[in-house]
Structure formats: structure tokens, C-alpha cells
Design an enzyme around this catalytic site. Structure first.
Site, PDB file in Angstrom:
ATOM      1  N   ARG A 286      -6.794  -6.543 -34.558  1.00 21.10           N
ATOM      2  CA  ARG A 286      -7.238  -7.644 -33.696  1.00 21.10           C
ATOM      3  C   ARG A 286      -8.049  -8.668 -34.498  1.00 21.10           C
ATOM      4  NH1 ARG A 286     -10.071  -4.225 -29.309  1.00 21.10           N
ATOM      5  NH2 ARG A 286     -10.618  -6.212 -28.321  1.00 21.10           N
TER       6      ARG A 286
ATOM      7  N   ARG B 150     -11.817   0.511 -23.015  1.00 16.56           N
ATOM      8  CA  ARG B 150     -10.488  -0.038 -23.236  1.00 16.56           C
ATOM      9  C   ARG B 150      -9.710   0.770 -24.268  1.00 16.56           C
ATOM     10  NH1 ARG B 150     -11.238  -6.410 -24.097  1.00 16.56           N
ATOM     11  NH2 ARG B 150      -9.573  -5.960 -25.568  1.00 16.56           N
TER      12      ARG B 150
ATOM     13  N   ARG C  83      -5.458 -18.793 -28.112  1.00 12.19           N
ATOM     14  CA  ARG C  83      -5.606 -17.991 -29.323  1.00 12.19           C
ATOM     15  C   ARG C  83      -4.648 -18.449 -30.418  1.00 12.19           C
ATOM     16  NH1 ARG C  83      -7.747 -13.128 -26.430  1.00 12.19           N
ATOM     17  NH2 ARG C  83      -8.294 -11.501 -27.899  1.00 12.19           N
TER      18      ARG C  83
HETATM   19  P1  AMP Z   1      -9.132  -9.514 -25.078  1.00 17.07           P
HETATM   20  O1  AMP Z   1      -9.485  -8.829 -23.811  1.00 17.07           O
HETATM   21  O2  AMP Z   1      -9.369 -11.004 -25.021  1.00 17.07           O
HETATM   22  O3  AMP Z   1      -9.777  -8.880 -26.285  1.00 17.07           O
HETATM   23  O4  AMP Z   1      -7.552  -9.341 -25.270  1.00 17.07           O
HETATM   24  C1  AMP Z   1      -6.965  -8.068 -25.392  1.00 17.07           C
HETATM   25  C2  AMP Z   1      -5.558  -8.197 -25.933  1.00 17.07           C
HETATM   26  O5  AMP Z   1      -4.774  -8.971 -25.022  1.00 17.07           O
HETATM   27  C3  AMP Z   1      -5.460  -8.940 -27.258  1.00 17.07           C
HETATM   28  O6  AMP Z   1      -5.674  -8.077 -28.363  1.00 17.07           O
HETATM   29  C4  AMP Z   1      -4.019  -9.443 -27.184  1.00 17.07           C
HETATM   30  O7  AMP Z   1      -3.088  -8.407 -27.449  1.00 17.07           O
HETATM   31  C5  AMP Z   1      -3.875  -9.812 -25.719  1.00 17.07           C
HETATM   32  N1  AMP Z   1      -4.286 -11.217 -25.459  1.00 17.07           N
HETATM   33  C6  AMP Z   1      -5.334 -11.656 -24.715  1.00 17.07           C
HETATM   34  N2  AMP Z   1      -5.394 -12.990 -24.678  1.00 17.07           N
HETATM   35  C7  AMP Z   1      -4.351 -13.421 -25.435  1.00 17.07           C
HETATM   36  C8  AMP Z   1      -3.877 -14.710 -25.800  1.00 17.07           C
HETATM   37  N3  AMP Z   1      -4.500 -15.836 -25.404  1.00 17.07           N
HETATM   38  N4  AMP Z   1      -2.777 -14.769 -26.591  1.00 17.07           N
HETATM   39  C9  AMP Z   1      -2.131 -13.662 -26.996  1.00 17.07           C
HETATM   40  N5  AMP Z   1      -2.534 -12.421 -26.706  1.00 17.07           N
HETATM   41  C10 AMP Z   1      -3.640 -12.295 -25.928  1.00 17.07           C
END
Ligand code: AMP
Length: 227
Positions: free
Chosen positions: A181, A170, A97
Site C-alpha cells: 500500500r 481490517r 489516488r
Molecule cells: P483505504 O481505506 O483508503 O486505506 O483503502 C483501502 C484499499 O481500498 C486500498 O488499499 C485500495 O486497494 C482500495 N482503494 C481505496 N480508495 C481507492 C482509490 N481512490 N483508488 C483505488 N483504490 C482504492
């Protein structure tokens, strides 16, 4: 199931803002091609639930919709990729990311004699993302994804895949956090589209349509890169 013709394991990266359908599509590709879905979001939520040191550090950051530190995420991803099931090939969902994470992944793969098979960018519009995220929920048993508007279980209250009757939403799937986000995506993750374009591995997919149509396009693309 389609069988990979390549001997080195496939490494697919799914890029796209929150709500673009990365998780849904990754699960479908996992089933179809026998790859392993690696979602750093799931790994972090597991760490939060388990109360590990990384989980404690990540919790408030995730609730605010910001990105967890590169250090923590890279360490979690590196540990997970070292597990034997990943030798089948992986679909990275939500990682990298940031440019720092992308460079760390390049280093990790090159030291293992591997490389990125494709980075697939799921192209969508921000306003649609808010609708998609605020209606989504998953089966508490198997994690299958559903949506109030777009994908309900065939039998109300019962998971199509495993028959479980409990579902969960979530904590960060609310309008306020979604805005943060999306902002984090545009500021820190969208530049990776150019990063992978420069490496010659970028593929764009129009992800505004129906889940099954998008899945067909994705599968066509993955079949091409894996053969
Ligand atoms: P997601 O399930 O991919 O939407 O991720 C949920 C949250 O986890 C994100 O909003 C970030 O706070 C954290 N997160 C997930 N993947 C990453 C990543 N590669 N780098 C930094 N934060 C992450």
C-alpha cells in the site's frame, strides 16, 4: 459546530499515505464543520461485504494492497457524491489516488459548478506508518478509530462514542500488505501533491504529532478556506 460562510459546498481532499490519519481527521472535521466524509476505502469495503459486482472485482486487489481500477472507484465515488447529503460539502478521504481519478474529479466538480476548496497533504514518515497501521482497530458499531498504543477507549473494551463492545481490524492492516500500500501511494498517489500545487489549492500539514494537535492545525486551515 462551525458554520460555512460560503454558499457553494466545500470540497476538501485529504492526501497522505495509508496510516497518515486521513480517516481519523476526516471524522473530526465531519463533526466540527457538518461536512460529509467520503472514504472510497469504506465504500469499497461495503461493496465487498455486500458482494456487488464492483466488490467482487475489488476484493483480491484490496487484499494485495494494490489500487482498485480507476473505472470502479470513479463510478462508486460519482454515485455517492450524487446523494443529497453531499450538498453540505464533502471531505474526500482516500480519493483521488491517481491522476486519472483527479482529472475525473475535476470534470465532475466543474459540471456541477463546484471546485476544490483545498487539498490537504498529511505529511508523515513511512516507518511510522507501519507502527500506526498495525496497531489500529475500529468500533464495530460506529466506526470510531482506536489504536493499541496511541488511542485506547477510556473504559477497556467499550467504545467511547457509542458504548459498543465489539471492535474490528481490517484484513489489509498487516505488515506485508502495508508495504504494497505504501509502494502504491508513492508510485501513483504522491504525484497528486504536484498536481494540486499547480492548481494552487495544496496545503501541507505536519501529521507526525498527537491526534489532537494535528486536528487543531487541520481545523484552523479548514476554517480559513471555508470563510
Ligand atoms: P483505504 O481505506 O483508503 O486505506 O483503502 C483501502 C484499499 O481500498 C486500498 O488499499 C485500495 O486497494 C482500495 N482503494 C481505496 N480508495 C481507492 C482509490 N481512490 N483508488 C483505488 N483504490 C482504492
Amino acid at each position: 459546530m462551525d458554520v460555512a460562510a460560503t454558499t457553494t459546498p466545500a470540497v476538501l481532499i485529504l492526501l497522505g499515505p495509508p496510516g497518515a490519519g486521513k480517516g481519523t481527521q476526516a471524522r473530526m472535521l465531519e463533526d466540527k464543520f457538518g461536512l460529509v466524509q467520503l472514504s472510497t476505502g469504506d465504500l469499497l469495503r461495503d461493496a465487498v461485504a455486500a458482494g456487488t459486482e464492483a466488490g467482487l472485482a475489488a476484493k483480491a486487489v484490496m487484499e494485495a494492497g494494490d489500487l482498485v481500477s480507476d473505472e470502479i472507484v470513479i463510478a462508486i465515488l460519482r454515485d455517492r457524491m450524487a446523494q443529497p447529503d453531499c450538498a453540505k460539502g464533502v471531505i474526500l478521504d482516500g480519493f483521488p489516488r491517481t491522476t486519472v481519478q483527479a482529472e475525473a474529479l475535476d470534470g465532475l466538480l466543474s459540471s456541477a459548478g463546484q471546485k476544490i476548496s483545498a487539498a490537504i497533504s498529511l505529511e508523515v514518515q513511512d516507518d511510522e506508518m507501519v507502527i500506526r497501521i498495525s496497531g489500529r482497530y475500529t468500533c464495530a458499531g460506529c466506526g470510531e478509530g482506536y489504536h493499541d498504543q496511541f488511542k485506547q477507549p477510556a473504559e477497556e473494551g467499550k467504545c467511547d462514542k457509542c458504548g459498543h463492545t465489539e471492535f474490528k481490524r481490517r484484513a489489509d492492516d498487516n505488515a506485508e500488505t502495508v508495504a504494497s500500500r505504501l509502494a502504491a501511494y508513492h508510485a501513483q498517489t504522491a504525484p497528486l501533491i504536484d498536481y494540486y500545487q499547480a492548481q494552487g489549492v495544496l496545503n501541507g500539514i505536519d501529521a507526525m504529532g498527537q491526534i489532537d494537535d494535528i486536528a487543531n492545525d487541520m481545523q484552523g486551515l479548514v476554517r480559513e478556506v471555508m470563510n
